[in-house]
Design a protein around this motif. Structure first.
Motif, PDB file in Angstrom:
ATOM      1  N   GLU C 199       0.822  -1.198   0.000  1.00 48.28           N
ATOM      2  CA  GLU C 199       0.000   0.000   0.000  1.00 48.28           C
ATOM      3  C   GLU C 199       0.866   1.262   0.000  1.00 48.28           C
ATOM      4  OE1 GLU C 199      -3.102  -0.214   3.062  1.00 48.28           O
ATOM      5  OE2 GLU C 199      -2.865   1.975   3.126  1.00 48.28           O
ATOM      6  N   ARG C 200       1.874   1.267   0.867  1.00 44.40           N
ATOM      7  CA  ARG C 200       2.741   2.450   0.946  1.00 44.40           C
ATOM      8  C   ARG C 200       3.469   2.677  -0.372  1.00 44.40           C
ATOM      9  NH1 ARG C 200       3.071   1.858   6.775  1.00 44.40           N
ATOM     10  NH2 ARG C 200       0.844   1.703   7.029  1.00 44.40           N
ATOM     11  N   VAL C 201       3.896   1.579  -0.989  1.00 43.16           N
ATOM     12  CA  VAL C 201       4.645   1.740  -2.234  1.00 43.16           C
ATOM     13  C   VAL C 201       3.738   2.277  -3.324  1.00 43.16           C
ATOM     14  CG1 VAL C 201       5.868   0.524  -4.061  1.00 43.16           C
ATOM     15  CG2 VAL C 201       6.373   0.011  -1.694  1.00 43.16           C
ATOM     16  N   THR C 202       2.531   1.719  -3.431  1.00 38.89           N
ATOM     17  CA  THR C 202       1.655   2.182  -4.514  1.00 38.89           C
ATOM     18  C   THR C 202       1.146   3.587  -4.247  1.00 38.89           C
ATOM     19  OG1 THR C 202      -0.057   0.895  -3.418  1.00 38.89           O
ATOM     20  CG2 THR C 202       0.888  -0.030  -5.412  1.00 38.89           C
ATOM     21  N   ASP C 203       0.868   3.886  -2.957  1.00 43.29           N
ATOM     22  CA  ASP C 203       0.371   5.236  -2.650  1.00 43.29           C
ATOM     23  C   ASP C 203       1.492   6.258  -2.605  1.00 43.29           C
ATOM     24  OD1 ASP C 203      -1.913   3.940  -2.427  1.00 43.29           O
ATOM     25  OD2 ASP C 203      -2.212   4.216  -0.268  1.00 43.29           O
ATOM     26  N   GLY C 204       2.698   5.777  -2.347  1.00 46.29           N
ATOM     27  CA  GLY C 204       3.806   6.701  -2.138  1.00 46.29           C
ATOM     28  C   GLY C 204       4.275   7.373  -3.409  1.00 46.29           C
ATOM     29  N   GLY C 205       3.747   6.956  -4.535  1.00 43.09           N
ATOM     30  CA  GLY C 205       4.140   7.573  -5.795  1.00 43.09           C
ATOM     31  C   GLY C 205       5.615   7.387  -6.084  1.00 43.09           C
ATOM     32  N   TYR C 206       6.141   6.207  -5.791  1.00 40.25           N
ATOM     33  CA  TYR C 206       7.541   5.960  -6.095  1.00 40.25           C
ATOM     34  C   TYR C 206       7.722   5.812  -7.593  1.00 40.25           C
ATOM     35  CZ  TYR C 206       8.555   5.287  -1.203  1.00 40.25           C
ATOM     36  OH  TYR C 206       8.732   5.473   0.143  1.00 40.25           O
ATOM     37  N   ALA C 207       8.660   6.566  -8.109  1.00 40.99           N
ATOM     38  CA  ALA C 207       8.921   6.474  -9.544  1.00 40.99           C
ATOM     39  C   ALA C 207       9.823   5.265  -9.790  1.00 40.99           C
ATOM     40  CB  ALA C 207       9.609   7.736 -10.021  1.00 40.99           C
ATOM     41  N   SER C 208       9.784   4.803 -11.009  1.00 42.39           N
ATOM     42  CA  SER C 208      10.678   3.717 -11.365  1.00 42.39           C
ATOM     43  C   SER C 208      12.113   4.202 -11.202  1.00 42.39           C
ATOM     44  CB  SER C 208      10.402   3.304 -12.800  1.00 42.39           C
ATOM     45  OG  SER C 208      11.278   2.288 -13.166  1.00 42.39           O
ATOM     46  N   GLY C 209      12.951   3.395 -10.560  1.00 43.86           N
ATOM     47  CA  GLY C 209      14.339   3.790 -10.370  1.00 43.86           C
ATOM     48  C   GLY C 209      14.567   4.546  -9.075  1.00 43.86           C
TER      49      GLY C 209
END
Lengths: 484, 108, 633
Positions: C199-209
């Motif tokens: 959830e944190r990863v998908t919501d956190g808006g992490y860009a590729s890389g």
């Protein structure tokens, strides 16, 4: 009153033990130690998990100087009281295979030691603390100096002088703090000292930090103040070694939590990194030395040195994980190291040797011993679901949060720990039997009576660490609120 | 209170100088002589110089406590002489001399 | 108690009964208890699998460690991935338990062996069932422990003990990486639960890389390297063959070593956002696949060949993971579990028949004596070599197709590796089962087919190895890729691009790799059956072959670079540094005080006059000092 009786019971027990003769001595000593354990368990059971000091008693000791005989138990004390009351009965049981000269004195000294240790962990007044801190040294000094190995006189002398030397710095710091309390008479209870410490500026804090650090670093010991330790552990009789490594070195870590963190937080902030780095050097240095040790006792001594380094690193990282981890690890390390030293003792009794090169193949005749040895070894290398893992996980997490690189280096302990512990188990237990290990008999009942409960605790604590973590957490949170 | 004239005829300074001289003679005696009896006498001389000074001040100030001190010192000195001479006699019996320079067994 | 908690609990119970009752529980019962526990677990898994409705299910058993805001609970997660892993573990595990009843029947540590096997199952089940990284870590270290115990099972032999230690320690190196990865996860996401992290990863808006994700994934991958025997931490696996053969089949082929793949698939949502890590994963996988396969070419120990083959196949799986072909990799995990378990068990059957001989130079012609073993071994060999329509073909080709799409050079290496695979496997097959018997008379006399408890698992696994590919029959063969479809929800957050390789290209690729495999199989036939070549004795190996035969001297290299220096350092510290530096300072202070006192005591010279003079002088100084204002004015 409960706390006072916790301190008095071993003293009375010790005095009674002195009057006994022959076989009775062991029984009396063990009976009293178990009574003390029951008392400790009762306290554990009735402890309310909050940040207050419970079972407190206080009366005037030196009235004109404002010094009180003040004892009580909070979450941080509790875990160490549990450790002390838990370990001493097993330490006494572990001596059942030996016949000591002057046995009544020997057991009385162990019990006096217990009283002093409980005193250290429950004192709520700095001078009372100092009194017990030094008092604990005396019985163990005699135990080591009278019943120790060949080199005992030189080694125990060094140990005694070294630790006293450190303690004097602590006394200086304590007196200085005492003089900072308001009023002409001053006060020496913890609360007043904490209050007074808030006024200290950074220079004062730095000096006090240095004084405390030297005292506790020698006691634990930390690199490079450790050279008394391996020799003393090797020379002391095993019961003495167990007292030293299982309980006494926790006086140092306890002191760090009790004094250094809340009294000189700014200095910890400033110099904590040095302390953490020394601790981590100790971890790696101790572990690397342990890899090639030939003597089992010395190997465990160095492993103990490495483990305590991790505890101190966790404490100096000053976050909840580090301190909680250190507390749980104090308990865990006590259990593991007492068990391991006992196994060494068993091996030594039957083969007259602790040298790894001369041992081997013991497992073939001793399934029971092997199982207990492996469980304790796993606890020591911090395998998950053993007590060691909970402590090391939290400690490493704490250190990692403090500084990722230092955390990674401290993490080497899980690799190096496996290296030396597995080597010890393999060289002593596995392989072909040697001349001296042939016909090695399996555990007797009294030996099982020690190893079974210890192994059980290794796993129980690994499965349900929350039974202690929950009790200590409020006190730790309060401590951290002082620091902030 | 008035100080009697007969006493005032000699100024206090004289007493001080005199006592100091006596005291210094005593010290020099103690430091230079090796005979235990002479050292002993020199010590007495020093004590007496102090006594003299105490008595003098006592009179000039009309305060009797100084003279009470003097009596104390004399009593103590008497006791000291008793013990001290006994020790010296014992020393003489043991080593046939009372030269303190030879009494150097009690070292490092 | 729910069915889910029962799954790991049953083997634990089996372990406790057999462990505590070791030497008291009769042999016949010990095997039944353990096998029964494994089978019962398998039954639970099956009922869960058929009742599974596609929704992940979390069962929390108790709160394990609570510190501050972090709560690590002992909880289990049942979703597509854990179900499949559970099926493999309990299924193959049960078969290997049954097999062990026959294989270990003459061993005095029979009960102990089954206790350890059950304990292993328990930890392996924890590993795949845990709903957070820490529970996975429990299982992760736990299986390492069991692996240690079982490799060193015959503990009289010190070499076995050393192999066991090596395995444990190399795994621990990886574990440290894993642990640091967990810390990093806690620092950044505040939780270790897969669901929360996702959830944190998908919501956190992490860009590729993203840097953080790169570090997390690379640290986790270090853990995977250790457990799944990838370069540089692979050398323990071949040595681990010291353990009893069923152990090699269960732990070092079918289940434990695939834990690394499981972990990466479990964390695919992070890996997909860390292309750099994926790149590293893919190339490490490729390098491992080639290196291990090449070492396998010249090994003469039947189990060593299989061990290097395992390392190499694991390399293929990582290659697949590296190009984000998660479900294909998992497919290969599954088929590999079937055929590699079968190969090891077959090897075990051979070793059993040969009275513990493992050198293939001393075998030969066993197909007459061991017909069932031979046929099942043949099936597994074909399967691993990637010849259709056996299981290995489908799974390997899926990976190869994805790799081709990703990087043509890597594909080239992969095909080269699969040629070697085919060669060494057929070499093994021919040397063992074809030609003349080369062992002693005694062994020949003793040759016999294994009992039914051993051959039954062989036959079941042979069926699975032959038909396993149809679980995920690709579209071009008219299948539905049902495994991939089943697993699809797992990758919902990873933007896995489904291989859009056009059909003709896919077919061409397949044909190329099949031809490659067949050619090398043929080559092996010509050399080892046609020319009846027998590998030369150890001393006569020379040239490049010698380098390969000695595993490129990697073990020696590690010994020189790591073991020796640390040993030397340890000796240096304990005998020199400790005494000549640290203790010298400590003792030095003591000696200094002593020396000063030796000087100072000379002041006590015993002369009375001297003392008195000192006294007078001191008094004079004090008087002058206190009267200094009076004197100086």
């Amino acid at each position: 009153m409960l706390t006072i009786s916790l301190i008095l019971l071993p003293i009375i027990a010790g005095l009674i033990t002195l009057t006994t003769k022959g076989e009775n001595t062991k029984k009396v000593a063990a009976a009293f130690a178990f009574a003390e354990l029951a008392l400790g368990l009762f306290i554990y059971g009735s402890f309310v998990p909050d940040a207050t000091t419970q079972f407190a008693t206080s009366f005037d000791w030196i009235h004109s100087a404002g010094i009180k005989f003040s004892v009580g138990i909070d979450g941080i004390s509790l875990i160490l009281v549990c450790l002390t009351t838990l370990m001493v009965p097993f330490i006494i049981l572990s001596t059942y295979g030996n016949d000591y000269k002057n046995a009544p004195t020997f057991y009385a000294l162990i019990l006096f030691m217990q009283a002093a240790l409980i005193g250290v962990f429950t004192a709520r007044d700095i001078f009372l603390f100092y009194f017990f801190f030094e008092a604990a040294l005396i019985p163990v000094y005699f135990i080591a100096a009278i019943w120790g190995g060949e080199n005992r006189i030189k080694v125990t002398f060094k140990f005694f002088v070294y630790t006293i030397f450190g303690s004097l710095f602590m006394l200086l710091a304590l007196v200085y703090l005492y003089l900072q309390t308001p009023g002409i008479a001053h006060k020496s209870d913890f609360a007043s000292i904490y209050e007074a410490a808030k006024m200290l500026d950074i220079t004062q804090q730095s000096y006090i930090f240095g004084a405390f650090f030297i005292a506790f670093a020698i006691k634990m010991p930390l690199f490079p103040f450790h050279t008394w330790q391996p020799d003393t552990y090797v020379e002391a009789p095993t019961a003495g070694t167990m007292l030293l490594s299982g309980i006494m070195l926790k006086m140092g870590t306890y002191g760090l939590i009790r004094f250094v963190l809340p009294i000189v937080p700014a200095a910890v902030d400033k110099y904590g990194m040095i302390a953490v780095i020394l601790s981590v050097i100790g971890i790696v240095y101790g572990s690397i030395i342990a890899i090639q040790q030939k003597d089992m006792k010395r190997l465990i001594a160095y492993s103990s040195f490495a483990h305590v380094g991790l505890m101190s690193a966790g404490i100096f990282s000053g976050n909840i994980d580090g301190i909680q981890g250190a507390l749980i690890q104090m308990l865990a390390h006590g259990i593991n190291v007492v068990g391991l030293f006992f196994i060494v003792e068993i091996i030594q009794q039957r083969t007259n040797s602790r040298e790894l090169a001369r041992l081997g193949g013991i497992t073939q005749t001793t399934p029971n011993l092997t199982v207990y040895f492996i469980i304790l070894m796993l606890g020591s290398v911090a395998l998950p679901l053993t007590n060691g893992f909970v402590g090391e996980f939290l400690l490493l997490k704490g250190v990692y949060a403090y500084n990722a690189w230092v955390g990674a280096i401290a993490g080497l302990t899980i690799i190096l720990g496996a290296v030396y512990m597995l080597r010890m188990v393999q060289k002593s237990m596995f392989g072909i039997t040697s001349k001296i290990t042939e016909g090695f008999t399996d555990l007797t009942f009294s030996e099982k009576a020690v190893l079974f409960p210890l192994s059980f605790m290794v796993i129980a604590l690994g499965l349900a660490p929350n039974m202690f973590l929950k009790l200590t957490e409020p006190a730790v949170i309060q401590l951290l609120s002082i620091i902030k | 209170m008035q100080i009697p004239d007969i006493i005032r005829q000699i100024p206090l300074n004289y007493y001080i100088w005199f006592s100091t001289a006596l005291f210094c003679i005593g010290i020099i005696g103690v430091l230079t002589r090796r005979n235990a009896i002479i050292i002993f006498m020199s010590v007495e001389l020093m004590l007496n110089s102090v006594n003299l000074l105490l008595a003098a001040f006592s009179s000039y100030k009309s305060d009797p406590s100084g003279q009470i001190f003097v009596f104390f010192i004399m009593a103590v000195a008497a006791a000291e002489v008793a013990v001290g001479l006994a020790i010296i006699v014992m020393i003489y019996r043991n080593i046939q001399t009372i030269d303190v320079g030879l009494l150097n067994k009690l070292k490092w | 108690m729910s069915l889910i908690t029962l799954i790991p609990l049953l083997p634990l119970l089996g372990f406790l009964i057999n462990g505590i009752g070791f030497r008291h529980v009769p042999k016949s019962l010990a095997g039944i208890i353990s096998t029964g526990a494994a089978l019962a677990s398998f039954a639970c898994v099956l009922s869960l699998f058929f009742g599974f409705d596609g929704k992940p299910q979390i069962v929390s058993v108790f709160d394990w460690i609570t510190v501050g805001k972090l709560n690590i609970s002992m909880s289990f997660l049942i979703d597509q991935l854990s179900l499949l892993m559970l099926l493999i573990i309990t299924g193959v595990g049960s078969l290997i338990h049954i097999y062990s009843i026959g294989y270990m029947s003459h061993d005095e540590g029979f009960g102990k062996f089954f206790a350890f096997l059950n304990l292993f199952l328990f930890f392996m089940l924890l590993l795949v069932m845990g709903s957070n990284y820490v529970v996975m870590f429990i299982g992760w270290e736990g299986v390492g422990l069991c692996s240690y115990l079982l490799i060193g099972f015959w503990n009289k032999n010190n070499n076995y003990g050393n192999a066991a230690r090596k395995a444990f320690i190399m795994n621990r190196i990886g574990d440290l990486g894993f642990l640091l990865g967990i810390f990093l996860i806690i620092t950044h996401f505040g939780s270790v639960e897969y669901a929360d992290v996702l959830e944190r990863v998908t919501d956190g808006g992490y860009a590729s890389g993203d840097k953080t994700l790169f570090y997390i994934t690379i640290l986790l991958f270090v853990g995977a390297m250790g457990k799944s025997a990838q370069i540089p931490l692979y050398t323990w696996l071949p040595d681990a063959m010291a353990g009893p053969t069923p152990v090699s089949a269960l732990i070092h082929a079918a289940t434990m070593v695939t834990a690394g793949i499981y972990m990466i698939i479990r964390s695919n949502f992070m890996y997909s956002l860390a292309p750099d890590t994926l790149h590293i994963v893919a190339w490490v996988g490729t390098a491992t696949a080639i290196l291990a396969a090449s070492i396998g070419l010249f090994q003469n120990d039947i189990k060593k060949v299989l061990a290097y083959s395992t390392v190499s196949q694991l390399g293929y799986m990582f290659m697949g993971l590296g190009v984000m072909a998660y479900s294909s990799s998992f497919f290969h995990v599954m088929t590999h579990a079937f055929f590699k378990a079968l190969l090891f068990l077959g090897a075990g059957s051979v070793i059993h028949a040969m009275s513990d001989e493992q050198d293939i130079r001393k075998m030969g012609g066993l197909r007459k004596a061991l017909p069932i073993t031979f046929i099942t071994f043949l099936i597994a060999t074909i399967a691993i070599s990637g010849i259709p329509p056996f299981a290995g073909f489908f799974s390997k080709d899926e990976i190869l197709a994805h790799v081709f799409e990703h990087d043509k050079v890597m594909w080239g290496f992969a095909v080269f590796g699969s040629m070697m695979t085919s060669f060494y496997m057929f070499r093994l097959l021919f040397l063992t089962f074809f030609g003349e018997f080369r062992g002693t008379h005694e062994q020949e006399h003793h040759l016999h087919e294994s009992p039914i408890t051993m051959t039954a698992p062989l036959m079941i696994l042979a069926v699975l190895s032959a038909a396993g590919g149809f679980f995920n029959l690709p579209h071009i063969f008219g299948g539905h890729a049902s495994l991939a479809e089943f697993m699809a929800p797992l990758f919902a957050h990873s933007n896995v691009e489904h291989a859009a390789v056009d059909e003709s290209l896919e077919k061409t690729l397949m044909i190329v790799s099949v031809i490659a495999a067949l050619v090398s199989a043929g080559l092996a036939y010509v050399i080892y059956v046609g020319k009846k070549t027998i590998p030369v004795a150890d001393e006569q190996v020379s040239g490049f072959q010698k380098v390969v035969y000695n595993k490129y001297y990697i073990d020696e290299l590690y010994d020189k670079v790591f073991v020796k220096p640390i040993t030397a350092l340890s000796n240096f510290f304990s005998s020199v540094f400790e005494f000549l530096v640290i203790d010298l300072i400590v003792e030095g202070i003591g000696k200094l005080v002593k020396a000063l006192s030796a000087e100072a005591r000379l002041l006590q010279n015993g002369t009375t006059g001297y003392y008195i003079f000192a006294m007078v002088l001191s008094i004079a100084i004090i008087i002058i000092y206190s009267l200094k204002s009076f004197i100086l004015g």
